[in-house]
Scaffold this active site. Sequence first.
Site, mmCIF file in Angstrom:
data_model
loop_
_atom_site.group_PDB
_atom_site.id
_atom_site.type_symbol
_atom_site.label_atom_id
_atom_site.label_comp_id
_atom_site.label_asym_id
_atom_site.label_seq_id
_atom_site.Cartn_x
_atom_site.Cartn_y
_atom_site.Cartn_z
ATOM 1 N N CYS A 90 -2.486 -6.223 -2.553
ATOM 2 C CA CYS A 90 -2.391 -4.813 -2.151
ATOM 3 C C CYS A 90 -1.089 -4.539 -1.386
ATOM 4 C CB CYS A 90 -3.649 -4.426 -1.374
ATOM 5 S SG CYS A 90 -3.944 -2.664 -1.423
ATOM 6 N N ARG A 122 2.305 3.691 -4.652
ATOM 7 C CA ARG A 122 1.368 3.451 -3.541
ATOM 8 C C ARG A 122 0.231 4.460 -3.571
ATOM 9 N NH1 ARG A 122 4.312 3.749 1.818
ATOM 10 N NH2 ARG A 122 2.197 3.329 2.509
ATOM 11 N N HIS A 187 -8.199 -6.628 -3.517
ATOM 12 C CA HIS A 187 -8.270 -7.575 -2.390
ATOM 13 C C HIS A 187 -9.122 -8.798 -2.707
ATOM 14 C CE1 HIS A 187 -6.508 -4.989 0.795
ATOM 15 N NE2 HIS A 187 -6.952 -4.013 0.031
ATOM 16 N N GLU A 189 -9.277 -11.376 -1.157
ATOM 17 C CA GLU A 189 -9.697 -12.000 0.123
ATOM 18 C C GLU A 189 -11.014 -11.400 0.616
ATOM 19 O OE1 GLU A 189 -7.170 -10.002 -0.386
ATOM 20 O OE2 GLU A 189 -6.601 -8.823 1.363
HETATM 21 N N1 GLN Z 1 -1.902 1.861 0.921
HETATM 22 C C1 GLN Z 1 -1.444 0.689 1.602
HETATM 23 C C2 GLN Z 1 0.081 0.624 1.569
HETATM 24 O O1 GLN Z 1 0.678 1.381 0.878
HETATM 25 C C3 GLN Z 1 -1.998 -0.589 1.000
HETATM 26 C C4 GLN Z 1 -3.490 -0.627 1.203
HETATM 27 C C5 GLN Z 1 -4.101 -1.986 1.293
HETATM 28 O O2 GLN Z 1 -3.433 -3.011 1.405
HETATM 29 N N2 GLN Z 1 -5.398 -1.967 1.293
HETATM 30 O O3 GLN Z 1 0.637 -0.191 2.231
#
Ligand code: GLN
Length: 224
Positions: A90, A122, A187, A189
Amino acid sequence: MRNDGPIIGVLGIQGDVEENVSQTRTAFNYLGRRGDVRIVRYAKDISGISGLILPGGESTVVSNLATVNGELFREIADVVSRGMPVLGTCAGMIILSTRAHDRVIGQTKQKLLSLLNIVVERNAFGRQKDSFEADMEIPMMGKRPFKGIFIRAPIVSKAEEGVQVIAKIEDKVVAVKQDNIVATAFHPELGSDHRFHLHLIKSASEFRDRTNLMRGVGFEPTNP
Ligand code: GLN
């Protein structure tokens, strides 16, 4: 238990740090190897690790701190370009990319590592409240579907040379691989599936064995 696992570093600036430490430990246990997990905050912490995780969180915060601690980011760029396996999840995927866009502000000015040949968008699925889970086919991880957890997740809007797409949701690219770099918009994790962490440990072991071999064979001083 065999005490011969590699050391895996987890960038410990912000985000899902503990979750990655714990998922890596679970993967080590599954393999029956002891291994070590080290939180990386300073350039000196990189020494001795054979694999690195850039956790999910907030990429702008990580970028800002990277500006403060340029040495750490130079060190990461150096080891990853020398082949050290890395998993970015992410926000970690965003940090690895070459360009990041945001629907509202266009191209972001945040500092990126530019190691992975992708452009990301993003927050492509919306805000926190639009978080979701989805079962995905990821052949690289085996037959069983992988449950991806998406939280303000990016998508890969452009995958350039050398980038292999490893997961999609409908037509949206959500995981990629480029040589030693694996990056996911979701994610791994979070949740109970540790296959991405297992993959990182295996790649890190190979990398460690390869570099040890090179040190032993190629770089040892010859007899005077
Ligand atoms: N939206 C976040 C960013 O642009 C990333 C979100 C996340 O890691 N859950 O950094």
